[in-house]
Design a protein around this motif. Structure first.
Motif, mmCIF file in Angstrom:
data_model
loop_
_atom_site.group_PDB
_atom_site.id
_atom_site.type_symbol
_atom_site.label_atom_id
_atom_site.label_comp_id
_atom_site.label_asym_id
_atom_site.label_seq_id
_atom_site.Cartn_x
_atom_site.Cartn_y
_atom_site.Cartn_z
ATOM 1 N N ILE A 1 31.403 38.224 48.492
ATOM 2 C CA ILE A 1 30.928 37.125 47.833
ATOM 3 C C ILE A 1 32.140 36.829 46.378
ATOM 4 N N THR A 2 32.929 37.675 45.884
ATOM 5 C CA THR A 2 34.088 37.661 45.082
ATOM 6 C C THR A 2 34.966 36.876 46.038
ATOM 7 N N HIS A 3 35.491 37.289 46.997
ATOM 8 C CA HIS A 3 36.318 36.496 47.992
ATOM 9 C C HIS A 3 35.928 34.960 48.164
ATOM 10 N N VAL A 4 34.942 34.576 48.233
ATOM 11 C CA VAL A 4 34.567 33.280 48.669
ATOM 12 C C VAL A 4 34.425 32.453 47.432
ATOM 13 N N VAL A 5 33.813 33.183 46.167
ATOM 14 C CA VAL A 5 34.046 32.119 44.790
ATOM 15 C C VAL A 5 35.606 32.174 44.697
ATOM 16 N N HIS A 6 36.432 32.939 44.810
ATOM 17 C CA HIS A 6 37.892 33.147 44.514
ATOM 18 C C HIS A 6 38.701 32.108 45.444
ATOM 19 N N ASP A 7 38.122 32.062 46.968
ATOM 20 C CA ASP A 7 38.859 31.110 47.673
ATOM 21 C C ASP A 7 38.620 29.521 47.474
ATOM 22 N N LEU A 8 37.201 29.239 46.901
ATOM 23 C CA LEU A 8 36.833 27.826 46.853
ATOM 24 C C LEU A 8 36.902 27.351 45.229
ATOM 25 N N PHE A 9 36.635 28.073 44.241
ATOM 26 C CA PHE A 9 36.445 27.694 42.907
ATOM 27 C C PHE A 9 37.192 28.744 42.045
#
Length: 417
Positions: free
Chosen positions: A332-340
């Motif tokens: 979940i950390t990766h996805v937030v970092h990747d998107l926003f």
């Protein structure tokens, strides 16, 4: 008529509200010291009827094998050869076919759409606020095969008259401009325009006040030990604070419903599927989500809740384990970092974990049991927040003897007989 609701999460609380509105004398019992302190505390923030779909789908067995080899995978399975887990997985795999998927998704969307309508009616009636938004949900597809796979969902959406829009990358930016720096990563999207967002914990805090006004009694800090059944009828609820007698009992204890019912020979195929979330303050709103985006590659939802971002995902099969290891929050950390990444400061993130009560077919168990006076409203999986008001309205109608507004036959525990 005295009714006891077991569980003060969003499903139990909404059930208490609808029952009280029908004139029942309602008592809610929960082991925690307040409402929504377990699975309902920090969920994804989505009210997503359009996105309602069973995890059991064609192609999932092969995908699951691949996911087990990936670092950022939507599914994690503990190595412990727990028999309950293996039995539940077997039942889920049996639903991974086209026919079962279409039936299960249709049931889920019908209940979820009805539930969304109940949310709208409730906001009009009592003016409840919970960082709610009505901006829809946008699925993000990183691969061409995901775009192609979405066609079967679109077919069901069309059949149920659920509003939706197929989006090109350029059109994605029209609804979620915060994705501008990373839009090159996506092949397309699917927008579910009727989906909503909101903070489930805030909703429960506010709804409790209305329950108080309706005369609902809350008994917090009371551990539920067992149900007392005599002559085929529910008689009492035994807790560590004593026994309480009621005319009817509604079990809405999420993942913990299964073991309570097992003691009186009622079997429901519910397994605790662990999920994780993070909540982080927005530092630059132009690079934050407007509503909810769902990254289909990682099965992580990222939602705007006022001045915060909430991201949630991962399905972990690991019994009732509530540990919060960093390795499990990396996806979940990766996805937030990747998107926003430009819109928030991840060093300020708060992490949380909870157990979703999942059935093999994804559909909750709502209705009567074989015990006179004993009812169920549980097994909503990742969609407890989405389906809460709808399933609560359904069970209130069933318990009062009124005709339900939607077909409730397929929600019954009898479908597992």
């Amino acid at each position: 008529m005295r009714v006891c609701v077991l569980g003060a999460g969003v499903v139990g609380l909404t059930s208490a509200y609808y029952l009280a509105k029908k004139g029942f004398e309602v008592t809610v019992i929960d082991r925690q010291e307040g409402v929504a302190l377990e699975t309902s505390f920090a969920n994804a923030g989505q009210i997503s009827p359009g996105y309602s779909a069973p995890w059991a789908a064609p192609g999932i067995p092969l995908k699951a094998i691949k996911w087990l080899m990936q670092k950022h995978a939507p599914l994690k399975v503990s190595a412990d050869p727990e028999l309950k887990k293996l039995a539940w997985m077997g039942k889920m795999l049996a639903n991974c076919n086209e026919k079962s998927y279409d039936v299960n998704k249709s049931r889920m969307v019908a209940l979820a759409e009805y539930s969304r309508d109940q949310f709208i009616a409730m906001r009009k009636e009592i003016g409840i606020k919970y960082d709610d938004g009505q901006g829809g949900l946008t699925q993000l597809f990183r691969k061409d095969e995901q775009v192609e796979a979405s066609e079967k969902d679109i077919k069901v959406l069309k059949a149920l008259n659920v509003p939706h829009q197929v989006l090109t990358p350029t059109q994605i930016l029209e609804v979620e401009p915060g994705l501008t720096p990373v839009i090159h990563k996506f092949k397309g999207g699917l927008r579910l325009v009727g989906d909503e967002t909101g903070d489930c914990f805030v909703f429960c805090q506010e709804l409790k006040k209305h329950c108080d006004d309706l005369g609902v009694t809350f008994k917090f800090g009371a551990a539920i030990e067992r149900l007392v059944v005599e002559g085929g009828k529910i008689r009492a609820v035994k807790t560590d604070q004593g026994d309480f007698e009621f005319d009817n009992v509604l079990v809405s204890m999420g993942s913990y419903s299964k073991e309570l019912l097992k003691a009186i020979d009622i079997s429901i195929p519910v397994y605790p599927v662990k999920g994780y979330s993070l909540t982080v303050p927005i530092t630059d709103s132009q690079f934050a989500p407007i509503s909810t985006v769902m990254d289909e590659t990682y099965k992580v939802a990222v939602t705007r809740l006022g001045g915060r971002i909430r991201a949630a995902g991962t399905a972990e099969l690991n019994g009732y384990n509530l540990d919060l290891p960093k390795v499990r929050t990396e996806t979940i950390t990766h996805v937030v970092h990747d998107l926003f990444n430009q819109g928030c400061e991840l060093s300020q993130a708060d992490y949380w974990t909870g157990l979703r009560p999942m059935t093999p077919d994804g559909t909750p168990v709502v209705g009567r049991t074989g015990v006179d006076g004993l009812y169920l409203n549980t097994g909503h999986g990742t969609l407890g927040w989405t389906m809460s008001c709808g399933s609560a309205a359904v069970i209130a109608d069933i318990m009062s003897g009124d005709k339900t507004e939607i077909d409730s036959q397929d929600l019954s525990v009898q479908r597992y007989k």
